[in-house]
Design a protein around this motif. Structure first.
Motif, PDB file in Angstrom:
ATOM      1  N   PHE A 148      26.194 -46.664  57.205  1.00 11.18           N
ATOM      2  CA  PHE A 148      25.931 -48.093  57.331  1.00 11.18           C
ATOM      3  C   PHE A 148      24.457 -48.330  57.649  1.00 11.18           C
ATOM      4  CE2 PHE A 148      25.754 -52.241  59.226  1.00 11.18           C
ATOM      5  CZ  PHE A 148      26.792 -52.974  58.644  1.00 11.18           C
ATOM      6  N   ASN A 185      33.302 -57.073  60.796  1.00  6.14           N
ATOM      7  CA  ASN A 185      33.517 -56.417  59.513  1.00  6.14           C
ATOM      8  C   ASN A 185      34.961 -55.998  59.319  1.00  6.14           C
ATOM      9  OD1 ASN A 185      30.774 -56.648  59.104  1.00  6.14           O
ATOM     10  ND2 ASN A 185      30.328 -54.518  59.605  1.00  6.14           N
ATOM     11  N   TRP A 213      37.545 -53.830  56.533  1.00  9.83           N
ATOM     12  CA  TRP A 213      37.543 -52.400  56.212  1.00  9.83           C
ATOM     13  C   TRP A 213      36.588 -52.068  55.075  1.00  9.83           C
ATOM     14  CZ3 TRP A 213      39.037 -51.409  60.509  1.00  9.83           C
ATOM     15  CH2 TRP A 213      39.827 -50.335  60.899  1.00  9.83           C
ATOM     16  N   TYR A 214      35.932 -50.909  55.201  1.00 14.18           N
ATOM     17  CA  TYR A 214      35.074 -50.422  54.137  1.00 14.18           C
ATOM     18  C   TYR A 214      35.937 -49.718  53.084  1.00 14.18           C
ATOM     19  CZ  TYR A 214      31.725 -50.936  57.970  1.00 14.18           C
ATOM     20  OH  TYR A 214      30.983 -51.419  59.022  1.00 14.18           O
ATOM     21  N   GLU A 229      35.130 -47.361  51.284  1.00 12.84           N
ATOM     22  CA  GLU A 229      34.915 -45.915  51.389  1.00 12.84           C
ATOM     23  C   GLU A 229      35.879 -45.259  52.379  1.00 12.84           C
ATOM     24  OE1 GLU A 229      30.951 -47.691  50.128  1.00 12.84           O
ATOM     25  OE2 GLU A 229      32.658 -48.247  51.383  1.00 12.84           O
ATOM     26  N   ASN A 230      36.489 -46.041  53.275  1.00 16.09           N
ATOM     27  CA  ASN A 230      37.469 -45.480  54.208  1.00 16.09           C
ATOM     28  C   ASN A 230      38.646 -44.849  53.478  1.00 16.09           C
ATOM     29  OD1 ASN A 230      35.908 -46.519  56.258  1.00 16.09           O
ATOM     30  ND2 ASN A 230      37.324 -48.148  56.831  1.00 16.09           N
ATOM     31  N   TRP A 280      39.107 -55.114  51.789  1.00 14.05           N
ATOM     32  CA  TRP A 280      38.176 -54.036  51.455  1.00 14.05           C
ATOM     33  C   TRP A 280      36.946 -54.549  50.703  1.00 14.05           C
ATOM     34  CZ3 TRP A 280      43.442 -52.230  50.126  1.00 14.05           C
ATOM     35  CH2 TRP A 280      43.912 -51.236  50.998  1.00 14.05           C
ATOM     36  N   GLU A 339      30.877 -50.608  51.806  1.00 14.63           N
ATOM     37  CA  GLU A 339      30.165 -50.550  53.081  1.00 14.63           C
ATOM     38  C   GLU A 339      28.727 -51.033  52.934  1.00 14.63           C
ATOM     39  OE1 GLU A 339      29.412 -47.472  56.815  1.00 14.63           O
ATOM     40  OE2 GLU A 339      30.452 -46.773  55.016  1.00 14.63           O
ATOM     41  N   TYR A 345      28.482 -54.814  53.339  1.00 15.11           N
ATOM     42  CA  TYR A 345      28.497 -55.231  54.739  1.00 15.11           C
ATOM     43  C   TYR A 345      27.120 -54.978  55.366  1.00 15.11           C
ATOM     44  CZ  TYR A 345      33.650 -55.491  54.691  1.00 15.11           C
ATOM     45  OH  TYR A 345      34.957 -55.824  54.426  1.00 15.11           O
TER      46      TYR A 345
END
Length: 292
Positions: A13, A140, A142-143, A145-146, A170, A173, A176
């Protein structure tokens, strides 16, 4: 001259935020605060780096000397120093240095969420308010990429498993992070932003992956315990499998849902595109950034 600082600058990030901030302000006005200064200097050339960890209030106070605006990126839980203690160290450092504006990366609906992950963020928000620091809270969702493991499985001929079936906002990232850099450089019109991509569930996410990559995978919901067992079959030890399983708990309890999904939450869900100045990257395109 305004001096900008980004904490935890070497994380994914942080790196994305720095890269975008460089398009908005002169690099001579940017300071990177990182636990590992050498790593930060290798990543970003010709930008001032100051070494400090959230574990040390004195180190953070020194690192933020002379800084006007700070992007305070929240730490990960589970460190040797409790996260809320870490964050209080940063708030104390911000206060001591009379920082004029702080942007804090928080959790969706942190002031009202009952999810355990929200507790430290709620406490940090309260600490920033109590310190009377001018601020913006970027809550934020969820990203994308999670879910890399799920996405990779869904893009192949394997089976992609999930256990939590509620909706999630989603988004990439980096988007964000770009929104955070925009607020750091340009200020904020509001105190709180609920940042999120379009609201979908795992089933829709999986089918979008399949259609994007013309995959023949199987998207399958299983029970929470079955999901843990599957992770163990894939080589994770039991404790790690339980931890990875827990990552879907905020999805299961509805913490990442939009107001329109259940009618119980108070904030709008279009804040992310507003701060970006454009729509979030369409899901099929975002997937191609992650799965190459």
């Amino acid at each position: 001259m305004v001096k900008y600082a980004i904490t935890a600058a070497t994380g994914r990030f942080g790196r994305a935020a720095v890269s975008h901030l460089l398009t908005l302000v002169d690099k001579k006005d940017i300071v990177l605060v990182a636990r590992n200064a050498q790593k930060a200097k290798q990543t970003f050339k010709d930008i001032e780096v100051r070494e400090a960890s959230y574990d040390s209030e004195s180190a953070m106070t020194k690192a933020l000397s002379g800084i006007d605006r700070v992007l305070f990126i929240s730490s990960q839980p589970g460190g040797k120093v409790p996260r809320l203690v870490q964050h209080q160290n940063v708030v104390n450092a911000l206060t001591t240095n009379h920082v004029s504006f702080v942007v804090y990366t928080s959790f969706p609906h942190a002031d009202e969420s009952e999810n355990f992950l929200a507790q430290d963020h709620r406490g940090t928000e309260q600490a920033i308010v109590s310190a009377k620091l001018s601020h913006a809270f970027l809550r934020n969702n969820w990203y994308l990429e999670n879910e890399t493991s799920f996405l990779q499985a869904a893009a192949s001929d394997a089976s992609a498993y999930y256990w939590a079936d509620k909706k999630v906002g989603w988004a990439l990232e980096r988007e964000y992070a770009e929104a955070a850099a925009n607020v750091l450089a340009n200020g904020a019109e509001r105190e709180i932003y609920e940042l999120s991509g379009p609201s979908i569930n795992f089933a829709t996410l999986g089918e979008t992956v399949k259609s994007t990559f013309n995959a023949s995978s199987t998207i399958q919901q299983v029970s929470e315990s079955e999901y843990t067992s599957q992770l163990e079959k894939n080589g994770l030890d039991h404790d790690t499998a339980l931890m990875v399983t827990s990552f879907q708990t905020p999805i299961d309890d509805g913490s990442l849902a939009h107001p329109s999904d259940d009618g119980s939450l108070a904030h709008p869900s279009d804040d992310l595109p507003q701060l970006l100045g454009h729509d979030v990257t369409p899901l099929s395109e975002a997937l191609k950034e992650i799965i190459r």
